[in-house]
Enzyme design. Sequence first.
Site, PDB file in Angstrom:
ATOM      1  N   CYS A  26       4.516  30.471 -63.449  1.00 29.57           N
ATOM      2  CA  CYS A  26       3.591  29.333 -63.467  1.00 29.57           C
ATOM      3  C   CYS A  26       4.315  28.001 -63.505  1.00 29.57           C
ATOM      4  O   CYS A  26       4.052  27.105 -62.701  1.00 29.57           O
ATOM      5  CB  CYS A  26       2.635  29.446 -64.648  1.00 29.57           C
ATOM      6  SG  CYS A  26       1.478  28.077 -64.764  1.00 29.57           S
ATOM      7  N   CYS A  31       1.850  27.660 -60.604  1.00 28.00           N
ATOM      8  CA  CYS A  31       0.765  26.706 -60.840  1.00 28.00           C
ATOM      9  C   CYS A  31       1.197  25.246 -60.900  1.00 28.00           C
ATOM     10  O   CYS A  31       0.601  24.395 -60.217  1.00 28.00           O
ATOM     11  CB  CYS A  31       0.061  27.023 -62.163  1.00 28.00           C
ATOM     12  SG  CYS A  31      -0.079  28.750 -62.581  1.00 28.00           S
ATOM     13  N   LYS A  34       2.981  23.837 -57.674  1.00 24.03           N
ATOM     14  CA  LYS A  34       1.978  23.958 -56.608  1.00 24.03           C
ATOM     15  C   LYS A  34       0.918  22.874 -56.726  1.00 24.03           C
ATOM     16  O   LYS A  34       0.527  22.239 -55.740  1.00 24.03           O
ATOM     17  CB  LYS A  34       1.361  25.350 -56.686  1.00 24.03           C
ATOM     18  CG  LYS A  34       0.247  25.681 -55.691  1.00 24.03           C
ATOM     19  CD  LYS A  34      -1.129  25.311 -56.188  1.00 24.03           C
ATOM     20  CE  LYS A  34      -1.514  25.928 -57.504  1.00 24.03           C
ATOM     21  NZ  LYS A  34      -1.699  27.358 -57.487  1.00 24.03           N
ATOM     22  N   TYR A  82       9.327  24.346 -73.323  1.00 24.89           N
ATOM     23  CA  TYR A  82       9.016  25.736 -73.634  1.00 24.89           C
ATOM     24  C   TYR A  82      10.117  26.381 -74.471  1.00 24.89           C
ATOM     25  O   TYR A  82       9.843  27.110 -75.428  1.00 24.89           O
ATOM     26  CB  TYR A  82       8.789  26.531 -72.347  1.00 24.89           C
ATOM     27  CG  TYR A  82       7.382  26.424 -71.821  1.00 24.89           C
ATOM     28  CD1 TYR A  82       6.428  27.381 -72.135  1.00 24.89           C
ATOM     29  CD2 TYR A  82       6.998  25.359 -71.015  1.00 24.89           C
ATOM     30  CE1 TYR A  82       5.131  27.280 -71.668  1.00 24.89           C
ATOM     31  CE2 TYR A  82       5.704  25.247 -70.542  1.00 24.89           C
ATOM     32  CZ  TYR A  82       4.775  26.206 -70.878  1.00 24.89           C
ATOM     33  OH  TYR A  82       3.484  26.096 -70.415  1.00 24.89           O
ATOM     34  N   GLY A 158      -4.210  35.504 -46.851  1.00 20.85           N
ATOM     35  CA  GLY A 158      -5.547  34.947 -46.952  1.00 20.85           C
ATOM     36  C   GLY A 158      -6.017  34.725 -48.373  1.00 20.85           C
ATOM     37  O   GLY A 158      -7.194  34.462 -48.598  1.00 20.85           O
ATOM     38  N   TYR A 160      -5.093  33.164 -52.606  1.00 15.41           N
ATOM     39  CA  TYR A 160      -4.802  31.892 -53.272  1.00 15.41           C
ATOM     40  C   TYR A 160      -3.598  31.179 -52.645  1.00 15.41           C
ATOM     41  O   TYR A 160      -3.679  30.026 -52.229  1.00 15.41           O
ATOM     42  CB  TYR A 160      -4.423  32.123 -54.742  1.00 15.41           C
ATOM     43  CG  TYR A 160      -5.479  32.516 -55.714  1.00 15.41           C
ATOM     44  CD1 TYR A 160      -6.011  31.580 -56.591  1.00 15.41           C
ATOM     45  CD2 TYR A 160      -5.904  33.834 -55.832  1.00 15.41           C
ATOM     46  CE1 TYR A 160      -6.948  31.937 -57.549  1.00 15.41           C
ATOM     47  CE2 TYR A 160      -6.848  34.202 -56.779  1.00 15.41           C
ATOM     48  CZ  TYR A 160      -7.359  33.254 -57.634  1.00 15.41           C
ATOM     49  OH  TYR A 160      -8.281  33.609 -58.587  1.00 15.41           O
ATOM     50  N   GLU A 164      -3.577  27.761 -50.268  1.00 21.36           N
ATOM     51  CA  GLU A 164      -3.040  26.582 -50.945  1.00 21.36           C
ATOM     52  C   GLU A 164      -1.866  25.999 -50.171  1.00 21.36           C
ATOM     53  O   GLU A 164      -1.801  24.777 -49.947  1.00 21.36           O
ATOM     54  CB  GLU A 164      -2.634  26.944 -52.374  1.00 21.36           C
ATOM     55  CG  GLU A 164      -3.838  27.183 -53.283  1.00 21.36           C
ATOM     56  CD  GLU A 164      -3.474  27.726 -54.641  1.00 21.36           C
ATOM     57  OE1 GLU A 164      -4.325  27.637 -55.549  1.00 21.36           O
ATOM     58  OE2 GLU A 164      -2.358  28.260 -54.823  1.00 21.36           O
ATOM     59  N   ASP A 282       1.061  39.450 -65.290  1.00 25.65           N
ATOM     60  CA  ASP A 282       1.057  39.973 -63.929  1.00 25.65           C
ATOM     61  C   ASP A 282       1.735  41.330 -63.794  1.00 25.65           C
ATOM     62  O   ASP A 282       1.468  42.065 -62.845  1.00 25.65           O
ATOM     63  CB  ASP A 282       1.744  38.981 -62.990  1.00 25.65           C
ATOM     64  CG  ASP A 282       0.944  37.693 -62.805  1.00 25.65           C
ATOM     65  OD1 ASP A 282      -0.062  37.521 -63.520  1.00 25.65           O
ATOM     66  OD2 ASP A 282       1.329  36.875 -61.955  1.00 25.65           O
ATOM     67  N   THR A 290      -2.524  32.739 -65.103  1.00 20.58           N
ATOM     68  CA  THR A 290      -1.757  32.301 -66.271  1.00 20.58           C
ATOM     69  C   THR A 290      -2.583  32.259 -67.559  1.00 20.58           C
ATOM     70  O   THR A 290      -2.142  32.786 -68.593  1.00 20.58           O
ATOM     71  CB  THR A 290      -1.122  30.924 -66.002  1.00 20.58           C
ATOM     72  OG1 THR A 290      -0.195  31.062 -64.929  1.00 20.58           O
ATOM     73  CG2 THR A 290      -0.400  30.396 -67.226  1.00 20.58           C
ATOM     74  N   HIS A 415     -25.858  11.560 -63.118  1.00 19.79           N
ATOM     75  CA  HIS A 415     -26.053  11.017 -61.774  1.00 19.79           C
ATOM     76  C   HIS A 415     -25.300   9.691 -61.604  1.00 19.79           C
ATOM     77  O   HIS A 415     -25.274   8.881 -62.533  1.00 19.79           O
ATOM     78  CB  HIS A 415     -27.552  10.773 -61.531  1.00 19.79           C
ATOM     79  CG  HIS A 415     -27.881  10.325 -60.158  1.00 19.79           C
ATOM     80  ND1 HIS A 415     -27.828  11.167 -59.072  1.00 19.79           N
ATOM     81  CD2 HIS A 415     -28.245   9.107 -59.688  1.00 19.79           C
ATOM     82  CE1 HIS A 415     -28.165  10.494 -57.989  1.00 19.79           C
ATOM     83  NE2 HIS A 415     -28.426   9.233 -58.331  1.00 19.79           N
ATOM     84  N   GLU A 420     -23.956  17.508 -60.869  1.00 20.35           N
ATOM     85  CA  GLU A 420     -25.382  17.583 -61.207  1.00 20.35           C
ATOM     86  C   GLU A 420     -26.138  18.551 -60.303  1.00 20.35           C
ATOM     87  O   GLU A 420     -27.210  19.037 -60.676  1.00 20.35           O
ATOM     88  CB  GLU A 420     -26.023  16.202 -61.130  1.00 20.35           C
ATOM     89  CG  GLU A 420     -26.146  15.636 -59.721  1.00 20.35           C
ATOM     90  CD  GLU A 420     -26.854  14.294 -59.671  1.00 20.35           C
ATOM     91  OE1 GLU A 420     -27.933  14.171 -60.290  1.00 20.35           O
ATOM     92  OE2 GLU A 420     -26.322  13.373 -59.021  1.00 20.35           O
TER      93      GLU A 420
END
Length: 430
Positions: A26, A31, A34, A82, A158, A160, A164, A282, A290, A415, A420
């Site tokens: 990720c 993620c 990307k 991390y 075809g 994700y 993308e 995964d 993730t 609105h 909405e």
Amino acid sequence: MRASRVAASYGARVAVAESGRFGGTCVNVGCIPKKLFSYAAHTREDFEVARSFGWTLGEPKFDWPTLLANKDREIARLNGVYEGALTKAGAQILRGRASVVDAHTVELGGRRYGAQHILVATGSWPRRPAIPGRELAITSNEAFHLEKLPRRALVVGGGYIAVEFASIFQGLGVETTLAYRGPRLLRGFDAELGEHLAEEMGKKGVAIRLQSNLARLEPGIQVTYADGSVQEVDLVMFATGRKPNTAGLGLEAAGVKLAADGAVVVDAYSKSSVDSIHAIGDVTNRLNLTPVATAEGMALAKTLFRGEPTAMDHDNVPTAVFSNPNVAAVGLSEERARERCGRVDIYRTAFRALKLTLGAHAERTFMKLVVDAGSQRVLGAHMIGPDAGEILQGLAIAVKLGATKAQFDATIGIHPTAAEEFVTMREMST
């Protein structure tokens, strides 16, 4: 990461073996970079839309090395964050590639470590189809480190990653083709999402070839399809699925059962066929997202070290695809709902977003609700359009709680917004 930190907070002694950069797919090749690339690709359209609001702009100029350098700087920062979070939590960091020796032993760098519990969270790796010349293509891993953008690109797949990256390349000025072996994009999503996405991506300039299989690649790069047609491009990227990363870990020798694709077979509590060996994310090939992996990690830590057996709930997990336009969904597709419930009510709408009405952009936002005909519970919500992921995150709470269509109807919309529309759809579709 999450399992280790939470387990340590419950008083467990934790060690983490890592041979690469912290943060996994990720943070490093998934993620985060990307989404940064996706922002960059969408910006070109923002310049175009700005003209319709009276802004006078010079001809926009894009510089790939600048984006790459800025992305790399941010990823390096996150790697440090991390690693620092693990250290702060009290986890011992072991640098190198580990393998499992037996139910309670891991080996790394010639040294063996004993543990009451072993957690496998090694993720997955991109697959390449077994066709001649496949070594001439790249995968998403390499796409994040290209020295320069190609003039012409072919993205194969075809799902994700395919849609993308096809959107990213096209948005950054690359002449882009998307080839997929199936009849529609985004298999597993509501069928209408795949159909509408193909239409909208086509409007933006992506050449989409459905039911197209590659036969071989030749230097150049020359692409030959199974139907005999030939295409010349500068880059081919395979986005044809990922395989659980279990090879060479010693799992089978330790008695861990693996599925045909190499995934670790686990129960609802992420326990493998060996009581002391667990797996999340995964590498288990359950629902490869993730936030799901991090939730599985927290559930496992509660189960093992807090005395609270916690099974992961994989139902009604929201997800987004950061193609252009964005796609998001939560709950059941119309097809799955009909299989499960029989009778369903469908509400759908399509419209041109207010932001685009002053210019020439023809993109249409699409929204759909799938409702159980008997209970009137909203089973699924689906969207294609700007900020789809942001909108569906809030809607996911309602779907998770079992909200009914009447409760959606009783909610006052904000609105003017696209969101909405989800609470103003009144007429059922045929």
